[in-house]
Design an enzyme around this catalytic site. Structure first.
Site, PDB file in Angstrom:
ATOM      1  N   ALA A  47       0.820  -1.216   0.000  1.00 24.04           N
ATOM      2  CA  ALA A  47       0.000   0.000   0.000  1.00 24.04           C
ATOM      3  C   ALA A  47       0.850   1.261   0.000  1.00 24.04           C
ATOM      4  O   ALA A  47       0.374   2.351  -0.356  1.00 24.04           O
ATOM      5  CB  ALA A  47      -0.911  -0.008   1.225  1.00 24.04           C
ATOM      6  N   LYS A  48       2.113   1.147   0.387  1.00 29.22           N
ATOM      7  CA  LYS A  48       2.973   2.316   0.516  1.00 29.22           C
ATOM      8  C   LYS A  48       3.322   2.950  -0.822  1.00 29.22           C
ATOM      9  O   LYS A  48       3.766   4.099  -0.868  1.00 29.22           O
ATOM     10  CB  LYS A  48       4.248   1.945   1.286  1.00 29.22           C
ATOM     11  CG  LYS A  48       3.992   1.512   2.722  1.00 29.22           C
ATOM     12  CD  LYS A  48       3.353   2.608   3.563  1.00 29.22           C
ATOM     13  CE  LYS A  48       3.258   2.211   5.029  1.00 29.22           C
ATOM     14  NZ  LYS A  48       2.676   3.283   5.864  1.00 29.22           N
ATOM     15  N   ASP A  49       3.116   2.213  -1.928  1.00 31.02           N
ATOM     16  CA  ASP A  49       3.306   2.832  -3.241  1.00 31.02           C
ATOM     17  C   ASP A  49       2.446   4.083  -3.377  1.00 31.02           C
ATOM     18  O   ASP A  49       2.846   5.069  -3.996  1.00 31.02           O
ATOM     19  CB  ASP A  49       2.902   1.860  -4.350  1.00 31.02           C
ATOM     20  CG  ASP A  49       3.937   0.778  -4.612  1.00 31.02           C
ATOM     21  OD1 ASP A  49       4.948   0.732  -3.898  1.00 31.02           O
ATOM     22  OD2 ASP A  49       3.706  -0.034  -5.523  1.00 31.02           O
ATOM     23  N   THR A  79       7.572   1.389   2.745  1.00 27.87           N
ATOM     24  CA  THR A  79       7.622   2.753   2.208  1.00 27.87           C
ATOM     25  C   THR A  79       8.961   2.999   1.536  1.00 27.87           C
ATOM     26  O   THR A  79       9.038   3.618   0.469  1.00 27.87           O
ATOM     27  CB  THR A  79       7.383   3.800   3.316  1.00 27.87           C
ATOM     28  OG1 THR A  79       6.147   3.527   3.962  1.00 27.87           O
ATOM     29  CG2 THR A  79       7.354   5.214   2.743  1.00 27.87           C
TER      30      THR A  79
END
Length: 346
Positions: A47-49, A79
């Site tokens: 999800a950090k993209d 991240t």
């Protein structure tokens, strides 16, 4: 006749629009419906993209980032990978301060992606000069022309998910979502997604997942920071020993805590029963669902979305290693049978 190649300009264009996948076997005895938002389908496998590209592009718009600039960040691994990936494509240098709790797999991936990595002790206070927060700040001060992403205190962290994850889930569920279950570390994923969903329907219940050894659950309930809550734990990217400014606690209805051991086994269960190769925090989120169901949180009308933040490949030397699991005291004779034995042909 036009010869057109249908291709993406670069890998960053693949960020977002991750699938919603029904959880079938783990929840087959549960009332309600359960769906995983599988963030491993992002090109950086987490999800950090979403926050990396949003924060970087906002800095570009303001003229803060130019080709050859250096991006510095504090990270438990995911991240950092996303920032390193974006830095390669966009022509930036990347320096990362990483917690020693991060798996060797994650650290090796960061170095492979060209990042300069500083591994900092995990079990020190946030204001200790050796902590990855303070090391990142120092590196930013020492590096001319650098920017510090500062995901724990950057409101753009929330906004990335408000603009992408929240709308995607609303559209994918046709507005029928009743519960959002998400791990809380920096708090950007859960806060930004919750902000959007509650704007569409204030009745959507948002439940954060915290770790034993973290201060978030008690802070949410009392608005007081209690250092006595802090002790070492193993899950990466979940919980905190400080109060992240990126978290909007007002849009979270409640928190539930999960243990290292149960989260590890539930991640393995997701992989072996659902065919989704789940990271450690995916196991934590699914473990929270099990506990909440046992408490009577869900019923036949529940439509539950669980955010699975990353991919199991980042934990091969940890939760998917029988040796590591055994060293933690997590592997007993019964649970060791979950994985088929290796057959050696002579």
């Amino acid at each position: 006749m036009e010869n057109k190649i249908n291709a993406y300009s670069n890998i960053l264009e693949l960020i977002g629009n991750t699938p919603l996948i029904k959880i079938n076997k783990i929840t087959e005895s549960f009332e309600g419906e359960y769906y995983a938002k599988v963030e491993a389908f992002n090109p950086g496998h987490s999800a950090k993209d979403r926050i990396a590209i949003h924060i970087i592009e906002e800095a570009e718009k303001k003229g803060i980032l130019k080709e050859g600039s250096t991006i510095i960040e504090t990270t438990s691994g995911n991240t950092g990978f996303s920032i390193a990936m974006a830095s390669i494509v966009k022509g930036y240098n990347c320096i990362l301060a990483v917690s020693s709790k991060s798996s060797p797999d994650k650290i090796d991936m960061l170095r492979t992606m060209g990042a300069q990595v500083y591994v900092c002790p995990a079990h020190v206070s946030a204001d200790d000069p050796r902590s990855y927060y303070e090391v990142a700040k120092r590196l930013h001060q020492e590096t001319e022309g650098s920017i510090y992403i500062n995901q724990y205190f950057n409101a753009l962290n929330r906004m990335a998910h408000y603009r992408s994850t929240g709308p995607e889930i609303w559209e994918q569920t046709n507005g029928n979502i009743t519960h959002l279950i998400a791990c809380s570390g920096t708090g950007g994923t859960i806060s930004g997604t919750a902000m959007y969903l509650k704007e569409q329907n204030p009745k959507v219940k948002v439940i954060g997942v915290d770790a034993y050894g973290s201060v978030l659950k008690k802070y949410h309930e009392t608005r007081e920071f209690d250092a006595n809550e802090i002790y070492p734990y193993r899950i990466e990217g979940l919980g905190k020993n400080l109060i992240p400014g990126a978290t909007d606690f007002d849009v979270i209805d409640k928190f539930v805590k999960v243990s290292d051991e149960e989260s590890a086994h539930t991640a393995r269960e997701i992989s072996s029963k659902e065919g989704i190769f789940a990271g450690y925090t995916c196991g934590a989120a699914m473990q929270a669902v099990k506990q909440l169901y046992a408490e009577g949180e869900f019923n036949q009308n529940s439509r539950v979305v669980i955010i699975f933040p990353d991919h199991g490949s980042r934990y091969m030397s940890k939760i998917y290693s029988d040796e590591w699991m055994e060293a933690q005291g997590f592997l007993n004779a019964v649970k060791a049978e979950e994985k088929p034995e290796i057959q050696f042909v002579k």
